[in-house]
Design an enzyme around this catalytic site. Structure first.
Site, PDB file in Angstrom:
ATOM      1  N   MET A 275       0.830  -1.199   0.000  1.00 42.50           N
ATOM      2  CA  MET A 275       0.000   0.000   0.000  1.00 42.50           C
ATOM      3  C   MET A 275       0.862   1.246   0.000  1.00 42.50           C
ATOM      4  SD  MET A 275      -2.805  -1.200   2.724  1.00 42.50           S
ATOM      5  CE  MET A 275      -1.581  -2.184   3.572  1.00 42.50           C
TER       6      MET A 275
ATOM      7  N   GLN B 242       5.637  -4.415  -7.012  1.00 36.60           N
ATOM      8  CA  GLN B 242       4.465  -4.077  -7.820  1.00 36.60           C
ATOM      9  C   GLN B 242       4.764  -2.863  -8.695  1.00 36.60           C
ATOM     10  OE1 GLN B 242       0.716  -2.141  -6.451  1.00 36.60           O
ATOM     11  NE2 GLN B 242      -0.199  -4.134  -6.859  1.00 36.60           N
TER      12      GLN B 242
ATOM     13  N   CYS C 175      -5.269   0.384  -9.094  1.00 39.32           N
ATOM     14  CA  CYS C 175      -5.229   1.695  -8.435  1.00 39.32           C
ATOM     15  C   CYS C 175      -6.291   2.639  -9.019  1.00 39.32           C
ATOM     16  CB  CYS C 175      -3.851   2.312  -8.582  1.00 39.32           C
ATOM     17  SG  CYS C 175      -3.803   3.942  -7.830  1.00 39.32           S
TER      18      CYS C 175
ATOM     19  N   LYS D 123      -2.872  -7.653 -10.066  1.00 39.96           N
ATOM     20  CA  LYS D 123      -3.888  -7.245  -9.082  1.00 39.96           C
ATOM     21  C   LYS D 123      -4.919  -6.432  -9.846  1.00 39.96           C
ATOM     22  CE  LYS D 123      -5.210  -5.449  -4.866  1.00 39.96           C
ATOM     23  NZ  LYS D 123      -4.729  -4.124  -4.508  1.00 39.96           N
TER      24      LYS D 123
ATOM     25  N   ASN E   1      -9.279 -10.397  -1.846  1.00 37.27           N
ATOM     26  CA  ASN E   1      -8.937  -9.163  -1.128  1.00 37.27           C
ATOM     27  C   ASN E   1     -10.191  -8.303  -0.970  1.00 37.27           C
ATOM     28  OD1 ASN E   1      -7.757  -6.030  -2.251  1.00 37.27           O
ATOM     29  ND2 ASN E   1      -7.278  -6.824  -0.227  1.00 37.27           N
ATOM     30  N   GLY E   2     -10.224  -7.583   0.149  1.00 32.83           N
ATOM     31  CA  GLY E   2     -11.287  -6.597   0.342  1.00 32.83           C
ATOM     32  C   GLY E   2     -12.085  -6.786   1.602  1.00 32.83           C
TER      33      GLY E   2
ATOM     34  N   ARG F  43      -5.928  -2.805   4.634  1.00 38.46           N
ATOM     35  CA  ARG F  43      -6.179  -1.856   5.735  1.00 38.46           C
ATOM     36  C   ARG F  43      -6.294  -2.539   7.086  1.00 38.46           C
ATOM     37  NH1 ARG F  43     -11.158   0.893   2.856  1.00 38.46           N
ATOM     38  NH2 ARG F  43     -11.356  -1.301   2.274  1.00 38.46           N
TER      39      ARG F  43
HETATM   40  C1  FMN Z   1      -3.508   3.911   1.625  1.00 38.49           C
HETATM   41  C2  FMN Z   1      -3.705   2.807   0.632  1.00 38.49           C
HETATM   42  C3  FMN Z   1      -2.743   2.582  -0.327  1.00 38.49           C
HETATM   43  C4  FMN Z   1      -2.891   1.546  -1.255  1.00 38.49           C
HETATM   44  N1  FMN Z   1      -1.894   1.322  -2.161  1.00 38.49           N
HETATM   45  C5  FMN Z   1      -1.981   0.236  -2.986  1.00 38.49           C
HETATM   46  C6  FMN Z   1      -0.918  -0.093  -3.859  1.00 38.49           C
HETATM   47  O1  FMN Z   1       0.114   0.583  -3.919  1.00 38.49           O
HETATM   48  N2  FMN Z   1      -1.069  -1.201  -4.623  1.00 38.49           N
HETATM   49  C7  FMN Z   1      -2.197  -1.993  -4.581  1.00 38.49           C
HETATM   50  O2  FMN Z   1      -2.277  -2.996  -5.283  1.00 38.49           O
HETATM   51  N3  FMN Z   1      -3.217  -1.662  -3.790  1.00 38.49           N
HETATM   52  C8  FMN Z   1      -3.137  -0.587  -2.996  1.00 38.49           C
HETATM   53  N4  FMN Z   1      -4.182  -0.301  -2.148  1.00 38.49           N
HETATM   54  C9  FMN Z   1      -5.399  -1.138  -2.182  1.00 38.49           C
HETATM   55  C10 FMN Z   1      -5.295  -2.316  -1.231  1.00 38.49           C
HETATM   56  O3  FMN Z   1      -4.234  -3.154  -1.614  1.00 38.49           O
HETATM   57  C11 FMN Z   1      -6.561  -3.156  -1.202  1.00 38.49           C
HETATM   58  O4  FMN Z   1      -6.823  -3.644  -2.484  1.00 38.49           O
HETATM   59  C12 FMN Z   1      -7.785  -2.377  -0.732  1.00 38.49           C
HETATM   60  O5  FMN Z   1      -7.457  -1.509   0.332  1.00 38.49           O
HETATM   61  C13 FMN Z   1      -8.903  -3.345  -0.285  1.00 38.49           C
HETATM   62  O6  FMN Z   1      -8.438  -4.232   0.698  1.00 38.49           O
HETATM   63  P1  FMN Z   1      -8.680  -3.999   2.286  1.00 38.49           P
HETATM   64  O7  FMN Z   1     -10.165  -3.896   2.465  1.00 38.49           O
HETATM   65  O8  FMN Z   1      -8.060  -5.218   2.934  1.00 38.49           O
HETATM   66  O9  FMN Z   1      -8.024  -2.715   2.647  1.00 38.49           O
HETATM   67  C14 FMN Z   1      -4.054   0.738  -1.229  1.00 38.49           C
HETATM   68  C15 FMN Z   1      -5.029   0.981  -0.266  1.00 38.49           C
HETATM   69  C16 FMN Z   1      -4.881   1.996   0.645  1.00 38.49           C
HETATM   70  C17 FMN Z   1      -5.954   2.224   1.670  1.00 38.49           C
END
Ligand code: FMN
Length: 324
Positions: A1, A54, A85, A124, A185-186, A210
């Site tokens: 992230m 990534q 993204c 992804k 994921n999610g 998160r």
């Molecule tokens: C602050 C932040 C930064 C993120 N940066 C990336 C990233 O660089 N690459 C990516 O694949 N997903 C990124 N994501 C998305 C997360 O990997 C994930 O797909 C999304 O938050 C849903 O999963 P969760 O509910 O477990 O958070 C980011 C999410 C957040 C909140």
């Protein structure tokens, strides 16, 4: 992230049981041009392995070249392509989930990256660009057909950003349709959520984003449940603070600018103390730190005052005893 899972946090997550970690998404153009800030984010320690790097971008040539450089210089276990993204700055140039509007482009990028590396290439994705184009199974099949070796699905569309809820049934449909491993994921906030996702979707692996903020031990706890053991308890406050301080120390060693490191780290501090009694005041103090050296003192005084609060009734009764 981006802005969160930098090297220090990844090291902690690995130590607390994450099976695999992935870098923040990094621009293929930045890598190809050997942009200093981008290359700095590619650094990782051996204790982070297995790790994926990534990359994102909409130019297949740049993506292939970036994969080659990353492979030659940094030698991670795999290269992951970000087609998820949703950030405007990125999708404006058709990067990240912007690619999902053009599945031919998605395939060309996967093929180009695969040609640039001998490492496994994973992807992804989100469920689509918008509701009209929502078709995760079709997107996933195109990725598999182009040579992706594993696929992570965050089942929201780009237009949803982070609103609504993740459609886990789409993870199940993709897991059913694909031969390659599918990573769900999610919306995993607790270890129990991860077990439920695994049971409901039949996915091969689980990605927690998160839900790991301020609680990297979620990985060990999740593993306990998935392996059929009772979940180990949450760490006590002292242990939480010790982990936060260790994380802060690693961040201070990692960043060149100490004040910048402290400011960047404030968010982690807020997450580590979330839910503690009196955490609003504690968070206010932590959000004002200009040096990571201040953190230990703030934690110490919280623990002392907390001790004083819990001793207060005793003191009062002592005084009463004297008065009597
Ligand atoms: C602050 C932040 C930064 C993120 N940066 C990336 C990233 O660089 N690459 C990516 O694949 N997903 C990124 N994501 C998305 C997360 O990997 C994930 O797909 C999304 O938050 C849903 O999963 P969760 O509910 O477990 O958070 C980011 C999410 C957040 C909140």
């Amino acid at each position: 992230m981006a802005g969160v899972s930098e090297s220090p946090f990844r090291r902690l997550c690995r130590r607390f049981g994450a099976g695999v970690v992935v870098t923040e998404f990094l621009s293929a153009e930045g890598i190809r041009r050997e942009n200093e800030a981008t290359l700095a984010k590619l650094r990782f320690g051996s204790d982070e392995r297995p790790i994926g790097v990534q990359i994102f971008g909409s130019d297949p040539v740049a993506m292939g070249e970036a994969a080659r450089l990353v492979t030659d210089v940094f030698q991670p276990e795999f290269i992951d392509i970000n087609f998820g993204c949703p950030v405007k700055k990125v999708v404006k140039r058709n990067g990240g989930s912007g690619c999902l509007k053009d599945l031919d482009l998605v395939q060309t990028i996967i093929r180009s990256v695969s040609a640039g590396t001998h490492l496994p290439v994973t992807v992804k994705i989100r469920s689509g660009w918008n509701e009209e184009q929502r078709d995760p199974v079709a997107i996933a099949l195109r990725c598999e057909d182009a040579g992706a070796r594993a696929l992570a699905l965050h089942p929201r569309t780009r237009t949803q950003m982070y609103s609504g809820h993740a459609h886990w049934d789409e993870i199940a449909a993709v897991a059913q349709a694909l031969e390659i491993p599918v990573i769900g994921n999610g919306d995993i906030k607790t270890p129990e959520d991860a077990v439920r996702m695994h049971r409901e979707t039949g996915c091969d692996a689980i990605m927690i984003a998160r839900g790991s903020f301020g609680q990297p031990w979620i990985f060990d706890q999740t593993r306990d449940l998935l392996d059929g053991r009772p979940k180990r308890p949450d760490p006590d406050v002292e242990t939480r603070f010790a982990v936060a301080i260790e994380h802060a120390q690693m961040a201070a060693d990692y960043e060149v600018d100490p004040r910048g490191a402290a400011i960047e780290f404030r968010k982690h501090l807020g997450w580590y103390v979330k839910g503690l009694p009196g955490s609003a005041d504690l968070r206010r103090q932590l959000h004002a730190v200009n040096s990571l050296d201040e953190v230990a003192g703030i934690f110490e005084s919280y623990l002392e005052n907390r001790g004083a609060e819990s001793r207060e009734p005793e003191i009062e009764s002592d005084l009463e005893a004297v008065a009597v």
